[in-house]
Enzyme design. Structure first.
Site, PDB file in Angstrom:
ATOM      1  N   CYS A  32       0.847  -1.198   0.000  1.00 15.71           N
ATOM      2  CA  CYS A  32       0.000   0.000   0.000  1.00 15.71           C
ATOM      3  C   CYS A  32       0.881   1.246   0.000  1.00 15.71           C
ATOM      4  O   CYS A  32       1.736   1.401   0.863  1.00 15.71           O
ATOM      5  CB  CYS A  32      -0.908  -0.027   1.221  1.00 15.71           C
ATOM      6  SG  CYS A  32      -1.777   1.525   1.476  1.00 15.71           S
ATOM      7  N   CYS A  35       0.802   3.041   3.451  1.00 19.84           N
ATOM      8  CA  CYS A  35       1.281   2.390   4.672  1.00 19.84           C
ATOM      9  C   CYS A  35       2.739   2.792   4.893  1.00 19.84           C
ATOM     10  O   CYS A  35       3.467   3.036   3.930  1.00 19.84           O
ATOM     11  CB  CYS A  35       1.167   0.870   4.545  1.00 19.84           C
ATOM     12  SG  CYS A  35      -0.462   0.237   5.003  1.00 19.84           S
ATOM     13  N   HIS A  96      -3.593   0.727   8.175  1.00 23.33           N
ATOM     14  CA  HIS A  96      -4.298   0.507   6.915  1.00 23.33           C
ATOM     15  C   HIS A  96      -5.805   0.295   7.114  1.00 23.33           C
ATOM     16  O   HIS A  96      -6.609   0.623   6.246  1.00 23.33           O
ATOM     17  CB  HIS A  96      -3.688  -0.723   6.229  1.00 23.33           C
ATOM     18  CG  HIS A  96      -4.188  -0.954   4.838  1.00 23.33           C
ATOM     19  ND1 HIS A  96      -3.708  -0.249   3.753  1.00 23.33           N
ATOM     20  CD2 HIS A  96      -5.135  -1.796   4.354  1.00 23.33           C
ATOM     21  CE1 HIS A  96      -4.332  -0.669   2.655  1.00 23.33           C
ATOM     22  NE2 HIS A  96      -5.205  -1.591   2.989  1.00 23.33           N
ATOM     23  N   ASN A 135     -13.257  10.374  -0.679  1.00 23.79           N
ATOM     24  CA  ASN A 135     -14.094   9.343  -1.283  1.00 23.79           C
ATOM     25  C   ASN A 135     -13.859   8.087  -0.461  1.00 23.79           C
ATOM     26  O   ASN A 135     -12.722   7.674  -0.302  1.00 23.79           O
ATOM     27  CB  ASN A 135     -13.669   9.058  -2.726  1.00 23.79           C
ATOM     28  CG  ASN A 135     -13.776  10.295  -3.601  1.00 23.79           C
ATOM     29  OD1 ASN A 135     -14.663  11.120  -3.411  1.00 23.79           O
ATOM     30  ND2 ASN A 135     -12.865  10.431  -4.537  1.00 23.79           N
ATOM     31  N   HIS A 146      -6.648   2.411   2.134  1.00 29.50           N
ATOM     32  CA  HIS A 146      -6.029   3.074   3.290  1.00 29.50           C
ATOM     33  C   HIS A 146      -6.821   4.354   3.621  1.00 29.50           C
ATOM     34  O   HIS A 146      -7.157   5.112   2.718  1.00 29.50           O
ATOM     35  CB  HIS A 146      -4.577   3.418   2.936  1.00 29.50           C
ATOM     36  CG  HIS A 146      -3.759   3.749   4.123  1.00 29.50           C
ATOM     37  ND1 HIS A 146      -2.816   2.890   4.636  1.00 29.50           N
ATOM     38  CD2 HIS A 146      -3.752   4.840   4.922  1.00 29.50           C
ATOM     39  CE1 HIS A 146      -2.256   3.450   5.693  1.00 29.50           C
ATOM     40  NE2 HIS A 146      -2.813   4.636   5.894  1.00 29.50           N
ATOM     41  N   HIS A 148      -7.821   7.792   3.906  1.00 26.66           N
ATOM     42  CA  HIS A 148      -7.193   9.026   3.411  1.00 26.66           C
ATOM     43  C   HIS A 148      -8.216   9.882   2.696  1.00 26.66           C
ATOM     44  O   HIS A 148      -9.286   9.418   2.313  1.00 26.66           O
ATOM     45  CB  HIS A 148      -6.045   8.698   2.446  1.00 26.66           C
ATOM     46  CG  HIS A 148      -6.507   8.230   1.098  1.00 26.66           C
ATOM     47  ND1 HIS A 148      -7.041   6.974   0.875  1.00 26.66           N
ATOM     48  CD2 HIS A 148      -6.521   8.858  -0.105  1.00 26.66           C
ATOM     49  CE1 HIS A 148      -7.355   6.858  -0.395  1.00 26.66           C
ATOM     50  NE2 HIS A 148      -7.066   7.977  -1.030  1.00 26.66           N
TER      51      HIS A 148
HETATM   52 ZN   LIG Z   1      -2.195   1.119   3.721  1.00 29.92          ZN
END
Ligand SMILES: [Zn+2]
Ligand SMILES: [Zn+2]
Length: 333
Positions: A32, A35, A96, A135, A146, A148
């Site tokens: 990811c 991460c 995550h 979103n 993740h 965000h």
């Molecule tokens: Zn992540």
């Protein structure tokens, strides 16, 4: 190809960012990009073992401070311009699998401060309008799980905020008052659509909700942006937001997909483009909008014929009924 083109039939700009087709799409959790990747094992964005809130430039930006020239020629009818602006990513956690509901009010307070800080910094770079948004959920097309959000800094005011500002200018010219101040006061007086309240802010399903469980959060007093919200009131907002996120995730028993946006005062340019001869702050009243697509645990509301072609939303749950349901799920203190 990265450029924006003008639709002379609607007066709106459309951005083309074909390089975004190659952006990271649902990567495995062990690669990811958000991460922590302290040893740069997979070219992650966070070169630390742990962070709370992190903001950085989007690697696949739709808008850039140094955009290339458009691929096509521009003329009076078919206008094309460089897609200038800035796109940032804001990570909410090193974890995550975290959610804002699980991260708690202190982390959300940091997030509110980061939104305010980036609004100010991006404004000082000369951008016209700063829109933090998130979103969440595959239902609305996220490409990274993740936790965000994003922040877009536009070099002119995008269509929806501009329409709201024009409407606010007309209302103020006609009545001498701020339409959002009037909406907040009327919702508080009525109470049926309020889902949660704090000292300085109120959360309600709008009288005109476009999505069944849409929640709008606004300061009770006229406040143009988060920058104008005092520290103590930012904590108050964070606490309210946390309760709303807890309630939304409890609504159907899973992390509810949603689109979140924060609407603030434009940062540059003249308010005359919205038909107002005073300052932007006169007609801008901060508000956050959370629009979940779900109309039930298993059914989504689609933006289809009447919405997409008519621009006329149609919803099958009364806002008063949705608000009563949400009020049961949202902790009231
Ligand atoms: Zn992540
Ligand atoms: Zn106001």
């Amino acid at each position: 190809m990265s450029e924006r083109r003008f639709d002379p039939t609607t007066g709106e700009w459309i951005t083309f960012a074909t390089h975004r087709q190659n952006r990271t799409f649902l990567p495995p959790a062990d690669a990811c990009p958000l991460c922590p990747d302290p040893n740069n094992e997979w070219d992650g964005e966070i070169r630390r073992t742990d962070v709370q809130i992190a903001v950085f430039d989007n690697r696949f930006p739709a808008l850039s401070p140094t955009p290339p020239a458009p691929d096509v020629d521009s003329d009076e009818l078919f206008r094309a311009e460089p897609a200038s602006g800035r796109c940032e990513v804001i990570s909410y956690s090193s974890d995550h699998n975290a959610t804002l509901a699980k991260l708690g009010p202190e982390r959300i307070s940091l997030l509110v401060n980061a939104w305010a800080d980036r609004y100010q910094v991006l404004g000082s770079e000369g951008h016209a309008y700063v829109l933090p948004f998130e979103n969440r959920g595959e239902a609305i097309g996220v490409t990274l799980h993740h936790p965000h959000g994003q922040i877009y800094a536009y070099d002119d005011i995008p269509a929806r905020p501009l329409r709201e500002l024009r409407t606010a200018a007309e209302y103020r010219t006609r009545t001498g008052r701020c339409v959002n101040c009037d909406v907040v006061a009327a919702e508080l007086a009525d109470g049926r659509r309020i889902v949660a309240e704090s000292e300085h802010f109120v959360a309600h399903v709008p009288f005109w909700a476009r999505y069944p469980y849409e929640v709008r959060i606004a300061p009770k007093a006229h406040t143009p942006s988060l920058v104008a919200v005092a520290d103590e009131a930012r904590d108050d907002l964070a606490g309210l937001l946390h309760r709303v996120f807890v309630g939304l995730d409890d609504l159907f028993g899973f992390p509810l997909p949603y689109v979140l946006g924060i609407f603030s005062s434009p940062l540059n340019g003249e308010a005359s483009v919205a038909g107002w001869d005073g300052s932007w702050d006169d007609i801008s009243h901060l508000h956050l909008l959370i629009s979940p697509p779900n109309r039930s645990a298993t059914k989504l509301k689609y933006i289809a014929g009447t919405e997409q072609m008519g621009g006329a939303y149609s919803t099958d749950i009364a806002p008063e009924v949705a608000a009563a349901t949400l009020r049961e799920k949202i902790p009231q203190s």
